[in-house]
Scaffold this active site. Structure first.
Site, mmCIF file in Angstrom:
data_model
loop_
_atom_site.group_PDB
_atom_site.id
_atom_site.type_symbol
_atom_site.label_atom_id
_atom_site.label_comp_id
_atom_site.label_asym_id
_atom_site.label_seq_id
_atom_site.Cartn_x
_atom_site.Cartn_y
_atom_site.Cartn_z
ATOM 1 N N GLU A 35 9.853 83.420 -81.141
ATOM 2 C CA GLU A 35 9.439 84.714 -80.595
ATOM 3 C C GLU A 35 9.926 85.903 -81.411
ATOM 4 O O GLU A 35 9.263 86.916 -81.509
ATOM 5 C CB GLU A 35 9.922 84.845 -79.141
ATOM 6 C CG GLU A 35 9.218 83.873 -78.210
ATOM 7 C CD GLU A 35 9.685 84.002 -76.771
ATOM 8 O OE1 GLU A 35 10.000 85.135 -76.346
ATOM 9 O OE2 GLU A 35 9.739 82.975 -76.081
ATOM 10 N N ASP B 197 10.948 80.451 -76.449
ATOM 11 C CA ASP B 197 12.133 80.292 -75.602
ATOM 12 C C ASP B 197 11.951 79.232 -74.514
ATOM 13 O O ASP B 197 10.844 78.967 -74.055
ATOM 14 C CB ASP B 197 12.472 81.631 -74.921
ATOM 15 C CG ASP B 197 12.924 82.666 -75.931
ATOM 16 O OD1 ASP B 197 13.144 82.286 -77.102
ATOM 17 O OD2 ASP B 197 13.056 83.841 -75.553
ATOM 18 N N ASP C 144 12.060 78.985 -71.357
ATOM 19 C CA ASP C 144 11.938 79.471 -69.989
ATOM 20 C C ASP C 144 10.457 79.667 -69.664
ATOM 21 O O ASP C 144 9.594 79.349 -70.485
ATOM 22 C CB ASP C 144 12.742 80.774 -69.769
ATOM 23 C CG ASP C 144 12.306 81.881 -70.708
ATOM 24 O OD1 ASP C 144 11.219 81.781 -71.312
ATOM 25 O OD2 ASP C 144 13.051 82.866 -70.845
ATOM 26 N N GLU D 50 8.469 82.272 -69.382
ATOM 27 C CA GLU D 50 7.703 83.141 -70.269
ATOM 28 C C GLU D 50 7.508 82.469 -71.626
ATOM 29 O O GLU D 50 6.444 82.570 -72.235
ATOM 30 C CB GLU D 50 8.388 84.500 -70.434
ATOM 31 C CG GLU D 50 8.515 85.321 -69.138
ATOM 32 C CD GLU D 50 7.167 85.738 -68.540
ATOM 33 O OE1 GLU D 50 6.206 85.954 -69.312
ATOM 34 O OE2 GLU D 50 7.069 85.819 -67.301
ATOM 35 N N TYR E 205 21.373 86.835 -79.827
ATOM 36 C CA TYR E 205 20.321 87.555 -79.130
ATOM 37 C C TYR E 205 20.842 88.350 -77.936
ATOM 38 O O TYR E 205 21.664 87.876 -77.166
ATOM 39 C CB TYR E 205 19.267 86.545 -78.665
ATOM 40 C CG TYR E 205 17.989 87.201 -78.275
ATOM 41 C CD1 TYR E 205 17.326 87.996 -79.192
ATOM 42 C CD2 TYR E 205 17.474 87.058 -77.005
ATOM 43 C CE1 TYR E 205 16.158 88.625 -78.843
ATOM 44 C CE2 TYR E 205 16.301 87.671 -76.649
ATOM 45 C CZ TYR E 205 15.653 88.465 -77.566
ATOM 46 O OH TYR E 205 14.498 89.090 -77.226
ATOM 47 N N ARG F 35 19.116 89.839 -75.355
ATOM 48 C CA ARG F 35 18.456 89.811 -74.040
ATOM 49 C C ARG F 35 18.622 88.421 -73.445
ATOM 50 O O ARG F 35 17.848 87.515 -73.701
ATOM 51 C CB ARG F 35 16.978 90.183 -74.176
ATOM 52 C CG ARG F 35 16.771 91.660 -74.485
ATOM 53 C CD ARG F 35 15.310 92.046 -74.471
ATOM 54 N NE ARG F 35 14.687 91.766 -75.757
ATOM 55 C CZ ARG F 35 14.529 92.665 -76.728
ATOM 56 N NH1 ARG F 35 14.968 93.912 -76.566
ATOM 57 N NH2 ARG F 35 13.943 92.343 -77.850
ATOM 58 N N HIS G 289 18.901 81.452 -73.630
ATOM 59 C CA HIS G 289 19.698 81.770 -74.819
ATOM 60 C C HIS G 289 21.170 81.573 -74.526
ATOM 61 O O HIS G 289 21.550 81.292 -73.410
ATOM 62 C CB HIS G 289 19.479 83.227 -75.235
ATOM 63 C CG HIS G 289 18.046 83.590 -75.436
ATOM 64 N ND1 HIS G 289 17.284 84.137 -74.451
ATOM 65 C CD2 HIS G 289 17.247 83.461 -76.527
ATOM 66 C CE1 HIS G 289 16.058 84.340 -74.907
ATOM 67 N NE2 HIS G 289 16.004 83.942 -76.166
#
Length: 825
Positions: free
Chosen positions: A61, A134, A136, A138, A335, A337, A380
């Site tokens: 991403e 990622d 998850d 999303e 990362y 976020r 993450h």
DNA sequence: CAGTGAGCGAGCTTCCGCTTGACTT
């Protein structure tokens, strides 16, 4: 960028040196290459196109992540980034077919067309596309959207996941590929569809019933509700006062303080008690020593980083995120976020090494933390330095400070508990049952406090004013003499307004919003005018103080400033009216537990226990009925409040929300001659008085004439101003001016100052057209062509611009209009 | 976008989450 690469290499080498598993690793790596080779042979075109043989495309991403991973994987892999989501629901109201099982229509978003085109080309030439978005909901959806947008079939992709960017984690991921998980994808579709339905059905209700251009949504509306409810608590709060008694005792020439267990409601009672003290004998009847411990805080998540940077560095959450972004891009931190407090094994080892070498073995204590927040998806690691041996980063001071915070927090999380010896002392009087207590605290082992202590939010009154330092040597039964005893009047404090960071904390507790949206959500509710940062000077307040020194009792009246506040979030009138309207008609969506309850259903979808469109239907049917019902039956919400009647003509005076925001009105709706005036920025419908409202109608004021033209003072959209000859000059309150009292002389002075300032900015004018000029602006020189502003290319000297060049630049700028947010009338 | 606030009717606004640059007067 070369720096990043270099650093990653170092980390990598270090890993080899210390890890006994390194041989296994190398084997894994070699095996991988063979696997990759074999894979590519299976493909039908493998033998035809030798050039693309062996080529593996990995898509992640974030571009910074892509760089790092590429360095781990070697030359058979190229790693590219999707820059987040590549497709979204089409804009407008036709994205979801509610009559057809909520079938969504997606499109590649405008800003991703280039990215998608490039990835498509690379994918075509690759034998295998590794979707490494990622781990998850999303991320899974991004992988699926990539398949759709790049037209990839199931046999052309492998889905891999990892929650830390370390070499072993990446290699392990490559060894364990899977397919795209369509249940998880559907959970994301449900989330996306629900948010669109809620947002795009509620907002138009507000346009009709409150004010145009307003917005509502699952996240923002509950965020505003949090602020509104706190504000109501504050408005309904009445402060009470009581007298707190603190005694200072001396023993062996050393002083210490003790506080009385009881507080007195009146000065009289406090006085009675102090008089008893004059004749009392004080003695220690309790002396207790207890060991105590304090543990370090978990490593940073987005939310806790925003909170600490707010508390310790004073940064708004958006500022923190953009500094963190830069540290991330330059490879200094992981990362930023994330909702995870987890550290990778390599990070744990590095932290331990660092602690042992810098502070000694007994300061090291490995700990793993588990998340406490509800909706955490933990795709993450926690936010940590990529290189623990880098104690500080050079350059930009905000980056240095934030890095320092992250480094210390990470290190401290792996350090030993701090140890204390706490002492509790009880002191009795021989002529009353009231008792004093004193507390002492000695650090017996510093532990993690050597590097870092988490900050706290000041929330209401500080209960315990006693210093927790060391006490002098005391013994049980010891007789004490007081040096001074004070009884001070203290007031109860209303609950604190939210700061950006404490609001983020609250949102996280409720499971509302995600790490990537905390900062944008807070800016959205301010942009929409639902909340703003306050600035209140505070008011003077008197308090009583009694002092007893050497049998002499003295009474004083002192004063202090209370309620001074800056930068706290406060709901506006519009925020309150919108909130009350939504809570009344859409209680379900506005419930603090709404997100948590739909999250549960998304989980069911992800686990294959429920169909996504069925879930949406169960929500939508009753919701849509509420929407239609509200549109048809509800009254307009204006927050109207009647203040009273006009002292001269008896007309009604009221305040309400108008098309342009909060306003005052003289005369009712039927009155042909009713008058209007906007409320000032710091006024509100709930608290404005009739006198203040009447003052508003004194503007605009005519001050007199200057150069044969009228000078007026008024308050507009951008605050107070002076107007003369079609030109506006701001009136700044910091200069002690205000539009209600400003004189003609002062007004003229401001006009002249403005003329001078404008003249200074003027670089060049043109005889051809007096409305065209070259001026010095905030971002350097620019061309002012009537009302149009045109940028000047860097290689052109502004002073030398000719009339023809100016015309050419202006015409070109008009041809390629930059997409402006503002709409035209 | 610095004088507004009725009512009409045109056409517009709006969501949340995942990512960076482009851009601002």
């Amino acid at each position: 960028m070369s720096l990043v690469y270099h650093q990653e290499l170092l980390e990598y080498e270090e890993y080899y040196l210390v890890n006994s598993d390194s041989l296994v690793l190398i084997c894994t790596f070699l095996r991988l290459c063979i696997v990759a080779l074999q894979c590519s042979k299976v493909g039908p075109q493998a033998s035809i196109n030798k050039r693309s043989f062996m080529k593996n495309l990995v898509i992640v991403e974030s571009p910074a992540k892509a760089k790092t991973i590429e360095s781990y994987l070697g030359k058979d892999f190229i790693v590219k980034s999707s820059y987040g989501h590549v497709r979204d629901l089409v804009s407008g109201n036709k994205a979801i077919d509610v009559d057809n099982a909520f079938q969504p229509t997606y499109e590649v978003t405008e800003d991703k067309k280039k990215v998608v085109a490039e990835l498509k080309k690379l994918a075509k030439n690759a034998e295998m596309v590794w979707l490494a978005t990622d781990e998850d909901r999303e991320g899974e959806a991004i992988s699926w959207h990539l398949m759709e947008a790049l037209k990839l079939t199931d046999d052309k992709i492998k889905r891999i996941v990892f929650s830390e960017i370390t070499k072993p984690a990446i290699l392990k991921a490559i060894e364990n590929p899977r397919k795209v998980d369509y249940n998880l994808v559907n959970a994301q579709q449900a989330r996306r569809v629900l948010d669109r339905l809620v947002g795009f059905e509620l907002s138009p209700v507000l346009w009709k019933k409150v004010k145009p251009s307003l917005s509502a949504g699952r996240v923002q509306s509950v965020t505003v509700r949090i602020l509104v409810e706190r504000e109501r608590e504050i408005l309904g709060f009445t402060s009470t006062s009581s007298y707190r008694v603190v005694a200072e005792f001396t023993t062996d020439g050393k002083k210490f303080k003790a506080q009385l267990g009881k507080r007195f409601d009146s000065q009289k009672e406090a006085e009675v008690f102090l008089k008893k003290c004059q004749t009392a004998n004080f003695s220690i009847d309790k002396l207790e020593k207890k060991p105590a411990k304090k543990s370090p805080a978990a490593p940073f998540t987005t939310s806790t980083l925003q909170q600490e940077a707010g508390r310790k560095l004073g940064y708004p959450v958006g500022v923190t995120m953009s500094i963190a972004q830069k540290l991330y891009e330059s490879g200094k931190i992981t990362y930023m976020r994330t909702d995870s407090v987890n550290l990778s094994d390599t990070a744990l080892e590095a932290a331990e090494r660092e602690i042992r070498s810098s502070y000694g073995d007994k300061f090291s204590k490995r700990k793993s933390y588990s998340t406490k927040s509800k909706g955490a998806q933990e795709a993450h690691e926690a936010i940590r330095p990529t290189d623990m041996s880098l104690h500080s980063v050079k350059g930009d001071s905000s980056q240095t400070k934030l890095y320092d915070l992250i480094w210390k927090r990470t290190l401290a999380s792996q350090m030993s508990d701090a140890e204390f010896e706490r002492t509790n002392v009880g002191i009795s009087l021989d002529n009353t049952d009231e008792r004093f207590t004193a507390k002492g605290e000695i650090i017996t082992f510093e532990g993690f406090l050597k590097v870092y202590l988490e900050g706290t939010d000041e929330d209401g009154e500080v209960e315990d004013e006693l210093t927790k330092d060391s006490l002098p040597a005391l013994t049980k039964g010891q007789i004490l003499d007081y040096a001074e005893i004070n009884a001070t009047e203290r007031f109860t404090q209303h609950p604190a307004r939210y700061t950006e960071a404490s609001l983020v904390k609250k949102l996280e507790e409720l499971g509302i919003g995600r790490p990537s949206t905390y900062a944008p959500t807070i800016s959205t509710i301010q942009k929409r005018g639902y909340a703003h940062k306050d600035e209140r000077d505070g008011t003077k307040r008197e308090y009583g103080k009694l002092t007893l020194v050497k049998d002499h009792l003295e009474t004083e009246k002192l004063s202090e400033i209370t309620g001074r506040e800056k930068g706290k979030l406060q709901p506006t009138d519009i925020g309150m009216v919108v909130n009350d309207f939504l809570v009344e008609h859409f209680e379900n969506v506005l419930d603090f537990g709404f997100t948590a309850s739909v999250e549960k259903e998304f989980d069911d979808i992800a686990n294959g226990l429920k169909e996504w469109n069925k879930m949406i239907n169960e929500f939508y049917s009753p919701f849509h009925k509420d929407v239609e019902d509200t549109l048809e039956n509800s009254e307009r919400a204006s927050g109207e409040r009647i203040l009273g009647n006009h002292p001269e003509n008896g007309k009604v005076i009221l305040v309400r929300i108008g098309r342009y925001g909060p306003m005052a009105q003289i005369g009712d709706a039927e009155d042909e001659e009713k008058k209007f005036a906007s409320l000032l920025k710091d006024q509100s419908i709930g608290t404005i008085t009739i006198e203040q409202a009447l003052d508003l109608f004194k503007l605009p004021r005519q001050l007199g004439q200057f150069e044969d033209k009228v000078v007026t003072a008024a308050i507009g959209r951008f605050g107070p101003y002076i107007r003369h000859d079609g030109k506006f000059v701001s009136i700044k309150e910091v200069d002690g001016d205000d539009p209600f009292t400003i004189t003609l002389e002062r007004g003229v002075e401001l006009v002249k100052e403005k003329r001078e300032a404008d003249a200074k900015k003027m670089i060049k004018t043109f005889a051809e057209d007096e409305n065209v000029s070259v001026q010095e602006g905030r971002w350097g020189p620019y061309i002012k062509f009537g009302k149009q502003n045109v940028k000047i290319p860097k290689d052109i000297e502004a002073r030398d611009l000719t009339w023809d060049e100016v015309k050419a630049l202006t015409e070109e700028a008009a041809k390629n209009p930059t997409k402006k947010r503002g709409k035209k009338k």
